[in-house]
Motif scaffolding. Structure first.
Motif, PDB file in Angstrom:
ATOM      1  N   TYR A 184       0.863  -1.180   0.000  1.00 52.52           N
ATOM      2  CA  TYR A 184       0.000   0.000   0.000  1.00 52.52           C
ATOM      3  C   TYR A 184       0.896   1.224   0.000  1.00 52.52           C
ATOM      4  O   TYR A 184       1.649   1.444   0.958  1.00 52.52           O
ATOM      5  N   LEU A 185       0.830   2.012  -1.077  1.00 60.75           N
ATOM      6  CA  LEU A 185       1.695   3.182  -1.210  1.00 60.75           C
ATOM      7  C   LEU A 185       0.915   4.457  -0.926  1.00 60.75           C
ATOM      8  O   LEU A 185      -0.149   4.688  -1.510  1.00 60.75           O
ATOM      9  N   ALA A 186       1.456   5.273  -0.039  1.00 59.45           N
ATOM     10  CA  ALA A 186       0.852   6.569   0.263  1.00 59.45           C
ATOM     11  C   ALA A 186       0.923   7.451  -0.979  1.00 59.45           C
ATOM     12  O   ALA A 186       1.749   7.242  -1.875  1.00 59.45           O
ATOM     13  N   GLY A 187       0.067   8.443  -1.014  1.00 59.27           N
ATOM     14  CA  GLY A 187       0.081   9.379  -2.129  1.00 59.27           C
ATOM     15  C   GLY A 187       1.416  10.101  -2.240  1.00 59.27           C
ATOM     16  O   GLY A 187       1.996  10.509  -1.232  1.00 59.27           O
ATOM     17  N   GLN A 188       1.878  10.215  -3.461  1.00 58.52           N
ATOM     18  CA  GLN A 188       3.097  10.971  -3.755  1.00 58.52           C
ATOM     19  C   GLN A 188       2.701  12.223  -4.532  1.00 58.52           C
ATOM     20  O   GLN A 188       1.725  12.221  -5.284  1.00 58.52           O
ATOM     21  N   ILE A 189       3.479  13.272  -4.353  1.00 57.27           N
ATOM     22  CA  ILE A 189       3.291  14.513  -5.099  1.00 57.27           C
ATOM     23  C   ILE A 189       4.594  14.858  -5.805  1.00 57.27           C
ATOM     24  O   ILE A 189       5.605  14.189  -5.610  1.00 57.27           O
ATOM     25  N   GLY A 190       4.569  15.894  -6.611  1.00 55.49           N
ATOM     26  CA  GLY A 190       5.691  16.219  -7.483  1.00 55.49           C
ATOM     27  C   GLY A 190       6.806  17.034  -6.874  1.00 55.49           C
ATOM     28  O   GLY A 190       7.305  17.978  -7.496  1.00 55.49           O
ATOM     29  N   THR A 191       7.210  16.681  -5.657  1.00 57.46           N
ATOM     30  CA  THR A 191       8.333  17.379  -5.043  1.00 57.46           C
ATOM     31  C   THR A 191       9.619  16.593  -5.231  1.00 57.46           C
ATOM     32  O   THR A 191       9.610  15.369  -5.282  1.00 57.46           O
ATOM     33  N   ASP A 192      10.706  17.316  -5.329  1.00 57.67           N
ATOM     34  CA  ASP A 192      12.031  16.712  -5.447  1.00 57.67           C
ATOM     35  C   ASP A 192      12.433  16.164  -4.074  1.00 57.67           C
ATOM     36  O   ASP A 192      12.306  16.866  -3.077  1.00 57.67           O
ATOM     37  N   PRO A 193      12.910  14.912  -4.019  1.00 62.85           N
ATOM     38  CA  PRO A 193      13.262  14.317  -2.723  1.00 62.85           C
ATOM     39  C   PRO A 193      14.364  15.068  -1.975  1.00 62.85           C
ATOM     40  O   PRO A 193      14.384  15.055  -0.751  1.00 62.85           O
ATOM     41  N   GLN A 194      15.252  15.717  -2.690  1.00 65.21           N
ATOM     42  CA  GLN A 194      16.365  16.421  -2.050  1.00 65.21           C
ATOM     43  C   GLN A 194      15.963  17.812  -1.571  1.00 65.21           C
ATOM     44  O   GLN A 194      16.224  18.182  -0.437  1.00 65.21           O
ATOM     45  N   THR A 195      15.329  18.587  -2.445  1.00 63.54           N
ATOM     46  CA  THR A 195      14.998  19.976  -2.099  1.00 63.54           C
ATOM     47  C   THR A 195      13.664  20.114  -1.371  1.00 63.54           C
ATOM     48  O   THR A 195      13.404  21.145  -0.767  1.00 63.54           O
ATOM     49  N   LYS A 196      12.806  19.091  -1.494  1.00 60.04           N
ATOM     50  CA  LYS A 196      11.453  19.102  -0.911  1.00 60.04           C
ATOM     51  C   LYS A 196      10.568  20.182  -1.550  1.00 60.04           C
ATOM     52  O   LYS A 196       9.516  20.530  -1.031  1.00 60.04           O
ATOM     53  N   GLN A 197      10.996  20.694  -2.701  1.00 55.05           N
ATOM     54  CA  GLN A 197      10.240  21.718  -3.427  1.00 55.05           C
ATOM     55  C   GLN A 197       9.623  21.094  -4.677  1.00 55.05           C
ATOM     56  O   GLN A 197      10.148  20.126  -5.222  1.00 55.05           O
ATOM     57  N   PHE A 198       8.531  21.680  -5.163  1.00 55.82           N
ATOM     58  CA  PHE A 198       7.946  21.204  -6.412  1.00 55.82           C
ATOM     59  C   PHE A 198       8.929  21.413  -7.555  1.00 55.82           C
ATOM     60  O   PHE A 198       9.641  22.417  -7.577  1.00 55.82           O
ATOM     61  N   VAL A 199       8.969  20.457  -8.483  1.00 58.81           N
ATOM     62  CA  VAL A 199       9.885  20.558  -9.607  1.00 58.81           C
ATOM     63  C   VAL A 199       9.498  21.709 -10.519  1.00 58.81           C
ATOM     64  O   VAL A 199      10.356  22.281 -11.190  1.00 58.81           O
ATOM     65  N   SER A 200       8.215  22.060 -10.566  1.00 61.52           N
ATOM     66  CA  SER A 200       7.725  23.239 -11.278  1.00 61.52           C
ATOM     67  C   SER A 200       6.256  23.416 -10.929  1.00 61.52           C
ATOM     68  O   SER A 200       5.682  22.604 -10.207  1.00 61.52           O
ATOM     69  N   ASP A 201       5.639  24.448 -11.475  1.00 61.50           N
ATOM     70  CA  ASP A 201       4.201  24.654 -11.286  1.00 61.50           C
ATOM     71  C   ASP A 201       3.394  23.931 -12.356  1.00 61.50           C
ATOM     72  O   ASP A 201       2.171  23.872 -12.282  1.00 61.50           O
ATOM     73  N   ASN A 202       4.075  23.390 -13.355  1.00 58.15           N
ATOM     74  CA  ASN A 202       3.440  22.727 -14.491  1.00 58.15           C
ATOM     75  C   ASN A 202       2.925  21.344 -14.085  1.00 58.15           C
ATOM     76  O   ASN A 202       3.665  20.552 -13.495  1.00 58.15           O
ATOM     77  N   VAL A 203       1.677  21.036 -14.418  1.00 59.78           N
ATOM     78  CA  VAL A 203       1.083  19.758 -14.015  1.00 59.78           C
ATOM     79  C   VAL A 203       1.803  18.566 -14.649  1.00 59.78           C
ATOM     80  O   VAL A 203       1.947  17.513 -14.019  1.00 59.78           O
ATOM     81  N   THR A 204       2.284  18.714 -15.869  1.00 56.99           N
ATOM     82  CA  THR A 204       2.994  17.621 -16.537  1.00 56.99           C
ATOM     83  C   THR A 204       4.298  17.300 -15.803  1.00 56.99           C
ATOM     84  O   THR A 204       4.607  16.136 -15.545  1.00 56.99           O
ATOM     85  N   ASP A 205       5.047  18.340 -15.452  1.00 59.04           N
ATOM     86  CA  ASP A 205       6.293  18.136 -14.699  1.00 59.04           C
ATOM     87  C   ASP A 205       6.012  17.533 -13.331  1.00 59.04           C
ATOM     88  O   ASP A 205       6.716  16.632 -12.882  1.00 59.04           O
ATOM     89  N   GLN A 206       4.969  18.032 -12.675  1.00 58.42           N
ATOM     90  CA  GLN A 206       4.627  17.493 -11.358  1.00 58.42           C
ATOM     91  C   GLN A 206       4.179  16.036 -11.458  1.00 58.42           C
ATOM     92  O   GLN A 206       4.537  15.208 -10.619  1.00 58.42           O
ATOM     93  N   ALA A 207       3.411  15.695 -12.495  1.00 62.14           N
ATOM     94  CA  ALA A 207       2.960  14.310 -12.672  1.00 62.14           C
ATOM     95  C   ALA A 207       4.153  13.381 -12.896  1.00 62.14           C
ATOM     96  O   ALA A 207       4.224  12.292 -12.317  1.00 62.14           O
ATOM     97  N   ARG A 208       5.110  13.822 -13.702  1.00 60.96           N
ATOM     98  CA  ARG A 208       6.300  13.004 -13.970  1.00 60.96           C
ATOM     99  C   ARG A 208       7.105  12.777 -12.693  1.00 60.96           C
ATOM    100  O   ARG A 208       7.543  11.670 -12.399  1.00 60.96           O
TER     101      ARG A 208
END
Length: 140
Positions: free
Chosen positions: A37-61
């Motif tokens: 059972y995997l908890a929900g993941q979001i589009g943050t970078d594991p190192q910086t803890k920041q979103f990779v961008s505001d773009n939904v495609t980048d966040q989905a990837r």
């Protein structure tokens, strides 16, 4: 009595530094026997803890990359995912997220539900949770 008849159930907490740490009192994943059972993941970078961008495609990837890291840490993979739930900040992003989703799920697609949510953690545009199996699969 029923617990004795069923046998011992093994529960293992799964975590990896290759995915962002939880932002609350939960784990990245929990393995119960061969079900993961995997908890929900979001589009943050594991190192910086920041979103990779505001773009939904980048966040989905990045979301799916993070999910893949947790799957790998548990000894599983995308082709062993049996169910996902996709949460979107805007349902109009459904098709854009689908295009990214197909980069990770290439065959034997899992069952899936997709919803628009009023708000997602940290202001994410997309969140994906999953259920997978660990071990050899006999596809029929």
């Amino acid at each position: 009595m029923a617990a004795q008849m069923a046998g011992k159930i093994v529960r293992k907490i799964v975590s990896t530094a290759k995915a962002p740490p939880p932002v609350g009192p939960y784990n990245q994943a929990v393995l119960v026997n061969q079900t993961l059972y995997l908890a929900g993941q979001i589009g943050t970078d594991p190192q910086t803890k920041q979103f990779v961008s505001d773009n939904v495609t980048d966040q989905a990837r990045q979301t799916l990359t993070n999910l893949g890291s947790v799957l790998e840490a548990a000894g599983s993979s995308f082709n062993k995912v049996v169910k996902t739930t996709v949460l979107l900040a805007d349902i109009k992003d459904f098709q854009a997220v689908n295009e990214v989703y197909k980069e990770f799920f290439k065959e034997k697609f899992p069952a899936r539900a997709a919803y628009q949510a009023a708000a997602l953690p940290l202001g994410a545009r997309v969140e994906i949770e999953a259920i997978a199996v660990v071990g050899e699969i006999d596809d029929q």
